[in-house]
Motif scaffolding. Sequence first.
Motif, PDB file in Angstrom:
ATOM      1  N   ARG A   1      39.994  39.633  41.898  1.00 33.98           N
ATOM      2  CA  ARG A   1      39.152  38.478  41.629  1.00 33.98           C
ATOM      3  C   ARG A   1      39.971  37.511  40.766  1.00 33.98           C
ATOM      4  N   LEU A   2      39.746  36.216  40.959  1.00 30.07           N
ATOM      5  CA  LEU A   2      40.457  35.186  40.188  1.00 30.07           C
ATOM      6  C   LEU A   2      41.974  35.346  40.324  1.00 30.07           C
TER       7      LEU A   2
ATOM      8  N   ASN B   1      26.773  39.773  42.727  1.00 35.30           N
ATOM      9  CA  ASN B   1      27.171  40.778  43.715  1.00 35.30           C
ATOM     10  C   ASN B   1      28.690  40.954  43.738  1.00 35.30           C
ATOM     11  N   GLY B   2      29.272  40.988  42.543  1.00 33.55           N
ATOM     12  CA  GLY B   2      30.696  41.243  42.401  1.00 33.55           C
ATOM     13  C   GLY B   2      31.593  40.059  42.667  1.00 33.55           C
ATOM     14  N   LYS B   3      30.998  38.873  42.898  1.00 34.57           N
ATOM     15  CA  LYS B   3      31.796  37.699  43.264  1.00 34.57           C
ATOM     16  C   LYS B   3      31.495  36.551  42.305  1.00 34.57           C
TER      17      LYS B   3
ATOM     18  N   ALA C   1      26.338  31.771  43.559  1.00 30.05           N
ATOM     19  CA  ALA C   1      26.210  32.252  44.932  1.00 30.05           C
ATOM     20  C   ALA C   1      25.515  31.134  45.698  1.00 30.05           C
ATOM     21  N   ILE C   2      25.338  31.300  47.002  1.00 28.40           N
ATOM     22  CA  ILE C   2      24.824  30.195  47.816  1.00 28.40           C
ATOM     23  C   ILE C   2      23.600  30.638  48.602  1.00 28.40           C
TER      24      ILE C   2
ATOM     25  N   LYS D   1      36.519  32.485  48.742  1.00 28.07           N
ATOM     26  CA  LYS D   1      36.202  33.623  49.617  1.00 28.07           C
ATOM     27  C   LYS D   1      35.416  34.692  48.862  1.00 28.07           C
ATOM     28  N   HIS D   2      35.402  34.604  47.552  1.00 28.46           N
ATOM     29  CA  HIS D   2      34.641  35.560  46.749  1.00 28.46           C
ATOM     30  C   HIS D   2      33.324  34.915  46.312  1.00 28.46           C
ATOM     31  N   THR D   3      32.508  34.565  47.298  1.00 26.80           N
ATOM     32  CA  THR D   3      31.220  33.917  47.051  1.00 26.80           C
ATOM     33  C   THR D   3      30.157  34.605  47.890  1.00 26.80           C
TER      34      THR D   3
END
Length: 881
Positions: free
Chosen positions: A363-364, A518-520, A625-626, A530-532
């Motif tokens: 991540r990041l 959720n981990g993103k 998140a979206i 991509k981590h969304t």
Amino acid sequence: MLAIIPKVAGKVYESYCPFKTNAKMGTMEDFEASLQVLRGFDTDITAEVNEIKRSVQSSTKRTAIRFSDLKLRRYKLPLMIGVGLLVSQQLNGINGILFYANNIFKAAAGSLKSSTGVLITVDKLGRGNFMKIQDAIDVVPSNNSVHVLISIKPGVYEENVVIPEDKPFITLKGEHTKSTIIRWDGRWKAADKTTLFIQASDVVVKQLTVQNEYNLTREGAIAVRVSGDRVAFFSCRFLGIQDTVLDDSGKHYYWKCYIEGATDFICGNGKSLFQNCALHSTSTYGGAITAHRRKMPTEDTYFIFRHCKITGTKGGRAILGRPWGSYSRVVFAYSYMSSVVLPEAEAAIKKYQFDVVVKNVSRLSHPKPIVTVNGRFPGPTIYAREGDRVVVNVTNHAQYNLSIHWHGLKQFRNGWADGPAYITQCPIQSGNSYSYDFNVTGQRGTLWWHAHILWLRATVHGAIVIMPKQGVPFPFPQPHGESVLVLGEWWNSDVEELVKQGNALGLPPNMSDAHTINGKPGPLFPCSDKHTFVTEVEWGKTYLLRIVNAALNDELFFAIAGHNMTVVEIDAVYCKPFTTSAILITPGQTTNVLVTANQAPGRYFMAARDFNDAPIPVDNKTATAILQYKGVPDTVIPVLPQLPAQNDTSFVDTYSNSLRSLNTPQFPANVPLTIDRHLFFTVGLGRDPCPTCLNSTKLTASINNVTFVMPKIGLLQAHYFNINGVFKLDFPDKPPAPFNYTGAPLTANLGTSLGTRLSKLAFNSTVELVLQDTNLLTVESHPFHLHGFNFFVVGRGVGNFDPAKDPAKFNLVDPPERNTVGVPAGGWTAIRFRADNPGVWFMHCHLELHTMWGLKMAFVVENGNGPDQSILPPPMDLPPC
């Protein structure tokens, strides 16, 4: 949903939802016509095989055969065309999933370059091209476009077989299920417990027995797993205990197959038809035959069983299915069911396998190894129903000893399954296992689980979804769908190393680098598009969001751009619905909200950010998140919500005061009105000597000036077996001396007493506990969690609690009921509960930093006099110390 078309051995079975018994099955001519195509799979292909054999260059040396050496000879391909799922026709709520013919292999046939094929022979005695099945698969080139028939000669092939995603158009054909067997023991290769894993599409398997022997001694291994599309099985045998057939995803067809297992032995989220199959349950306790994993009502997936035969071990018991997902969908039609099948549609026991493993996650743009359950971050969601028994076998493959806590589950008389290390058990040592076995009694809603040792819960956590009893509706409008949102934190560095560094200095470790959903972390962070996490909604429909705060140290605001939320549940307890633009959720708490997709179709950010009204540094970054309306392209830029200000105590007070128990005849608020024991606990920070630390002191924390010292064995074990010298029953009911708790900051005389001191409560006594924040160094909010109980939050306020005036303001009618509550910075919270659960129960601040510093204690609740009022005996596999 489980529906059963009648004519099932004269028995009437309960279903997940009503179904029409007079629905026309119709279009049987179409059905039979499609079966003629399907029977093409079962035609004798001896002539074609012999023709191909004559064109294949045979070799006895394993290294002598290459795919390019195999000359292709044109021949007919009846075994690659025409598999139909045969699923349609309305069935009251299923919206047409029963019995229509859909030749799902037509696309596969159309994509073949020509009707040519190649034969590869596997013979373990060395009389074919290869001696191992996997070697034959490996020689097939990537993106294969011709049909490959792998003919497997009789023998027992001890291997795990994988058909990769990029190798379609493969047929595995044995000579007979009694003589051609693929067998694998998951213990041989911990990374893959699957005997046959089909990732490719357009695959056919015929006349093979596939067995996972690991299932004979342990649960959770898989005989066959299918994630490719358009896969068909003919006259096969699948043997195991749990998860025998993991029908993961895609359209699949099973014809005249024998499938054996004890629980969940046909599971997954496939869209599959089982035709003329024999299902044999070896369960003796009511294990589920199926566990479908459909999570959303919009998913077009299901299991259909037609003209099948269900049998079982003599004297055994089985149920037809249990929901692995919230919208599971299974249909049995025209099938024989022996007396082994119980009339209940819901399982009495839910079993899960948790493998604690280290996995590299990035991540990041910071990859690092993290501890996970089953390689997932967050870990898997546990699904159960009120009244179920749940068994989770945890196998620890990580380097850390650990335990897992089932946060919010009351564990009546069964503290052995509660999970906090050195409180109710010693941790599970690396390389060992422990089964958490507990009942879900009188609870429904959203809870969660997490590691309960060190700071491992940073990545070892997941949700628990408890559905109401069968036939009991929600006390709010039924949502169209639902999503689980687990809020958390991410550190770029190894968390445990940061903790060690902080402890060496006597200071807090570095704060997290991001919040997550959720981990993103979401696209507001660098390199995180991509981590969304994205959840899709349809305009005009209402959805249930199950929100968990798994963050270690941060209370969080949560909001959705342009959308209000209706709060309907907190900590798995229904509450009076109220509408809000945002929620506050502390570490350890859960909140269920309803959201209606009633805005202009678009993409809307769901956002989480820290709440902090104390003068201390925190991670104030915003995770997103979206919420995406169906049909809206991903190129649309999402809208950000307006979150409350970081220190908006006015919003927090309004929100907290809006939380009220439902308090209906069905869901009463049984608030204790008379109190047997009054407790007053001051909570705060301190500073103790530490010669090796920076400034020769270290930060600490205490309750009533007692910094809790963790024992070397489980407190519950010491209590149950009367082991002396482990703890004392002298925890003070009040602080050693009263003072102005929330006056000017106190910076001198901040030493605390150390001890493993517990507080004893009489069985069934009623307790009122006031938690008072203090200005020792600084005021700060503390979310307190009590294991083994729910409690009623009868009052809260700012400043010092006044025992003469404040109780008159208590809400004793419909106070919120929960298991974790925030003590406001510079204020107090009053809770009430009945001590009707014998055992040793942990109570602690759910800020991991404060817990580590000693802001914790435990209650010993004595046994009662009745037969069901004593602690249950410990399980045989309780981890040793």
